[in-house]
Design a protein around this motif. Structure first.
Motif, PDB file in Angstrom:
ATOM      1  N   VAL A 298       8.347  -3.675  -9.321  1.00  0.00           N
ATOM      2  CA  VAL A 298       7.783  -3.747  -7.964  1.00  0.00           C
ATOM      3  C   VAL A 298       8.882  -4.125  -6.961  1.00  0.00           C
ATOM      4  O   VAL A 298       8.979  -3.543  -5.875  1.00  0.00           O
ATOM      5  CB  VAL A 298       6.611  -4.754  -7.887  1.00  0.00           C
ATOM      6  CG1 VAL A 298       6.082  -4.864  -6.461  1.00  0.00           C
ATOM      7  CG2 VAL A 298       5.481  -4.332  -8.821  1.00  0.00           C
TER       8      VAL A 298
ATOM      9  N   ASP B  31       0.823  -1.220   0.000  1.00  0.00           N
ATOM     10  CA  ASP B  31       0.000   0.000   0.000  1.00  0.00           C
ATOM     11  C   ASP B  31       0.851   1.261   0.000  1.00  0.00           C
ATOM     12  O   ASP B  31       0.550   2.236  -0.683  1.00  0.00           O
ATOM     13  CB  ASP B  31      -0.923   0.029   1.235  1.00  0.00           C
ATOM     14  CG  ASP B  31      -2.091  -0.924   1.066  1.00  0.00           C
ATOM     15  OD1 ASP B  31      -2.281  -1.399  -0.073  1.00  0.00           O
ATOM     16  OD2 ASP B  31      -2.784  -1.197   2.062  1.00  0.00           O
TER      17      ASP B  31
ATOM     18  N   SER C  49      -7.082  -4.111 -11.826  1.00  0.00           N
ATOM     19  CA  SER C  49      -5.664  -4.496 -11.946  1.00  0.00           C
ATOM     20  C   SER C  49      -5.044  -4.142 -13.290  1.00  0.00           C
ATOM     21  O   SER C  49      -4.241  -4.882 -13.827  1.00  0.00           O
ATOM     22  CB  SER C  49      -5.501  -5.991 -11.701  1.00  0.00           C
ATOM     23  OG  SER C  49      -5.845  -6.297 -10.385  1.00  0.00           O
TER      24      SER C  49
ATOM     25  N   PHE D  64      -0.864  -5.087  -6.931  1.00  0.00           N
ATOM     26  CA  PHE D  64      -0.323  -4.000  -7.737  1.00  0.00           C
ATOM     27  C   PHE D  64       0.130  -4.576  -9.077  1.00  0.00           C
ATOM     28  O   PHE D  64      -0.622  -5.287  -9.715  1.00  0.00           O
ATOM     29  CB  PHE D  64       0.796  -3.328  -6.932  1.00  0.00           C
ATOM     30  CG  PHE D  64       1.318  -2.036  -7.497  1.00  0.00           C
ATOM     31  CD1 PHE D  64       0.500  -1.145  -8.163  1.00  0.00           C
ATOM     32  CD2 PHE D  64       2.651  -1.695  -7.344  1.00  0.00           C
ATOM     33  CE1 PHE D  64       0.995   0.043  -8.673  1.00  0.00           C
ATOM     34  CE2 PHE D  64       3.161  -0.503  -7.839  1.00  0.00           C
ATOM     35  CZ  PHE D  64       2.326   0.356  -8.509  1.00  0.00           C
TER      36      PHE D  64
ATOM     37  N   ARG E  68       1.668   6.508  -7.012  1.00  0.00           N
ATOM     38  CA  ARG E  68       0.515   7.268  -7.471  1.00  0.00           C
ATOM     39  C   ARG E  68       0.763   8.773  -7.276  1.00  0.00           C
ATOM     40  O   ARG E  68       0.615   9.600  -8.170  1.00  0.00           O
ATOM     41  CB  ARG E  68      -0.694   6.803  -6.647  1.00  0.00           C
ATOM     42  CG  ARG E  68      -1.957   7.545  -6.854  1.00  0.00           C
ATOM     43  CD  ARG E  68      -2.559   7.071  -8.158  1.00  0.00           C
ATOM     44  NE  ARG E  68      -3.354   8.095  -8.775  1.00  0.00           N
ATOM     45  CZ  ARG E  68      -4.653   8.208  -8.616  1.00  0.00           C
ATOM     46  NH1 ARG E  68      -5.296   7.352  -7.876  1.00  0.00           N
ATOM     47  NH2 ARG E  68      -5.303   9.165  -9.210  1.00  0.00           N
TER      48      ARG E  68
ATOM     49  N   VAL F 215       2.368   1.631  -3.453  1.00  0.00           N
ATOM     50  CA  VAL F 215       1.345   2.039  -4.421  1.00  0.00           C
ATOM     51  C   VAL F 215       1.032   3.521  -4.243  1.00  0.00           C
ATOM     52  O   VAL F 215       0.956   4.286  -5.205  1.00  0.00           O
ATOM     53  CB  VAL F 215       0.052   1.202  -4.242  1.00  0.00           C
ATOM     54  CG1 VAL F 215      -1.079   1.745  -5.111  1.00  0.00           C
ATOM     55  CG2 VAL F 215       0.314  -0.253  -4.561  1.00  0.00           C
TER      56      VAL F 215
ATOM     57  N   TYR G   8      -3.054  -0.928 -15.233  1.00  0.00           N
ATOM     58  CA  TYR G   8      -2.353   0.307 -14.847  1.00  0.00           C
ATOM     59  C   TYR G   8      -1.776   1.022 -16.054  1.00  0.00           C
ATOM     60  O   TYR G   8      -1.444   0.404 -17.059  1.00  0.00           O
ATOM     61  CB  TYR G   8      -1.210  -0.015 -13.864  1.00  0.00           C
ATOM     62  CG  TYR G   8      -1.718  -0.594 -12.571  1.00  0.00           C
ATOM     63  CD1 TYR G   8      -2.114   0.227 -11.524  1.00  0.00           C
ATOM     64  CD2 TYR G   8      -1.838  -1.971 -12.416  1.00  0.00           C
ATOM     65  CE1 TYR G   8      -2.610  -0.311 -10.338  1.00  0.00           C
ATOM     66  CE2 TYR G   8      -2.330  -2.514 -11.235  1.00  0.00           C
ATOM     67  CZ  TYR G   8      -2.712  -1.680 -10.205  1.00  0.00           C
ATOM     68  OH  TYR G   8      -3.204  -2.211  -9.046  1.00  0.00           O
TER      69      TYR G   8
END
Ligand code: ATP
Length: 452
Positions: free
Chosen positions: A320, A9, A33, A195, A16, A12, A35
């Protein structure tokens, strides 16, 4: 902050907030899901791809590049086994109406609140698993009949196998040699999520290495090691990387060895990259289905079907992993900061150029000139809005390793301050020497700072 405190979180939210990644189609309510990448996300993805291509193609004599089509003759996917077998077991829950991968129930959340594992409570009513094909279907041309049926590729590898003969003949290669390609792949994943870790549209980087059958095992070990080292070279912490070799029951029937290079994501150890010893399966299948012999014939008449060793990874899983590895929240001089301690090689912006007092003509001009000089060679950013402390923190959050500040002293002696993102150490360098300082700094080996 320990690496284990980094949550998906938090990552993410930072990506963002700073415009790395946006939920796609947001103004229409999104598409689960899926992006879109913003400016810094694009820059960082480009760095990852460039470093992969450099290690795979540019710095090697034995690998060539390829860019095959996304939509291929559908017979390719019959030959490869994807039409019949590229499936995941699917279960439906009659209570919450959601679908889950039967082999990943442990990692799934059920639709009720508070969310549980599917099947965890007596109210869950799961169907028997059935096989669900992950390939996206489409039609080619104006006619919508069986003959026009096609698929979006679920991997880039098959585009490589069907070009084996072209490369062998026209690029005049002999085993051991490899073909590398990067590009979008599509899988209709049953439960995408976490993510970018599991998405339906992702960019793969795959290399098929063709070797004499007797050497396959040795090359397979070589590529596991080589790829692990490449990930270390991106700056991923050693303690967050490991190799997990599949047991015989987990491997595809044609594979004689598969290893996952795993990363300790906030969701636990998961596959970052797969390295597989695929034997002669792919070339044999395409020979049988196409009627074109895909084999190596040596000058003295020796002939064999090369075996294939394949390292396959997606930019998304690396992206990621890098963000989770780099994310830190710290208190520095009584101030909190969030920082991405990315390796300078993958950082989207290599340096910021900051005039301390933007309305000072001398500082503003020097900053603009320096920016103009550096941007021709490096990804750099000029920022003259807001207090200097806020500007530093903004750069920290996007992972910029260095900031060059033009201040009062610059006007006296034509030197600038270099601020290091991780140590916060400051030194002065002549403004005329900044480009070579930055170039040397980017070449220096880098390892992640020890956890505070
Ligand atoms: P999983 O078991 O996680 O579904 P897989 O074993 O099917 O993955 P491969 O077919 O080996 O994955 O794909 C090779 C690489 O492509 C993976 O190691 C991963 O880096 C990447 N990849 C696969 N599926 C996805 C996805 N849905 N989203 C992002 N990356 C993916």
């Amino acid at each position: 902050m320990a690496a284990t405190d980094v949550t998906m979180d938090k990552v993410v939210s930072l990506t963002r907030r700073r415009g790395f990644v946006f939920p796609s189609s947001e103004i229409y309510g999104g598409l689960g899901s899926t992006y879109d990448y913003g400016h810094y996300g694009v820059l960082m993805k480009n760095e990852i791809r460039t470093l992969w291509l450099r290690a795979m193609v540019q710095e090697r004599d034995d690998i060539v590049a390829l860019d095959s089509a996304i939509i291929l003759n559908p017979r390719v996917w019959e030959a490869s086994g994807h039409v019949a077998g590229f499936t995941d077991p699917l279960v439906d829950c009659r209570t919450c109406k959601l679908r889950f991968r039967a082999d990943k129930l442990e990692d799934s959340n059920c639709g009720r609140k508070p969310s549980k594992r599917p099947g965890e409570t007596a109210d869950c009513d799961l169907t028997e698993p059935r096989q669900f094909n992950l390939m996206f279907e489409t039609q080619v041309g104006a006619m919508q009949d069986e003959a026009s049926q096609a698929y979006l590729r679920p991997e880039t590898a098959q585009g490589i196998f069907i070009n084996f003969k072209n490369v062998l003949q026209l690029a005049r290669r002999k085993p051991p040699f490899g073909i590398a390609q990067t590009g979008k792949s599509f899988r209709n994943e049953i439960t995408p999520g976490n993510f970018l870790f599991r998405v339906r549209e992702f960019e793969q980087m795959e290399m098929e290495f063709f070797v004499p059958p007797d050497d396959a095992e040795q090359w397979y070990r070589y590529w596991v090691e080589e790829r692990l080292n490449w990930h270390r070279g991106l700056g991923l912490r050693d303690e967050n990387l490991r190799v997990r070799e599949h047991g015989a029951e987990e491997r595809s029937h044609y594979s004689s060895g598969t290893s996952d290079i795993e990363y300790l994501y906030p969701i636990g150890w998961q596959e970052l990259e797969g390295v597989a010893n695929r034997g002669a399966f792919d070339l044999t299948q395409h020979t049988q289905h196409s009627g074109t012999k895909l084999e190596y014939v040596g000058p003295d008449g020796e002939r064999y079907v090369p075996h294939v060793v394949e390292p396959a990874v997606s930019i998304e899983r690396i992206f990621v992993a890098l963000l989770c590895d780099a994310y830190r929240e710290e208190v520095v001089g009584e101030r909190e900061r969030t920082v991405l301690q990315l390796s300078p090689r993958v950082a989207p912006v290599k340096a910021a150029i900051l005039p301390l007092i933007p309305r000072d003509e001398g500082m503003a001009t020097r900053a603009k000139n320096l920016f103009g000089e550096l941007r021709r060679r490096f990804s750099v950013e000029h920022d003259d809005s807001g207090q200097i402390g806020r500007r530093y923190r903004r750069q920290d959050e996007i992972g910029t390793p260095w900031a060059f500040t033009i201040d009062e002293q610059t006007l006296e002696d034509e030197t600038v301050t270099v601020r290091d993102r991780d140590s916060l150490a400051q030194e002065r360098v002549p403004i005329s020497g900044v480009a070579s300082w930055l170039s040397a700094a980017l070449e220096r080996p880098w390892s992640p700072p020890a956890a505070a």
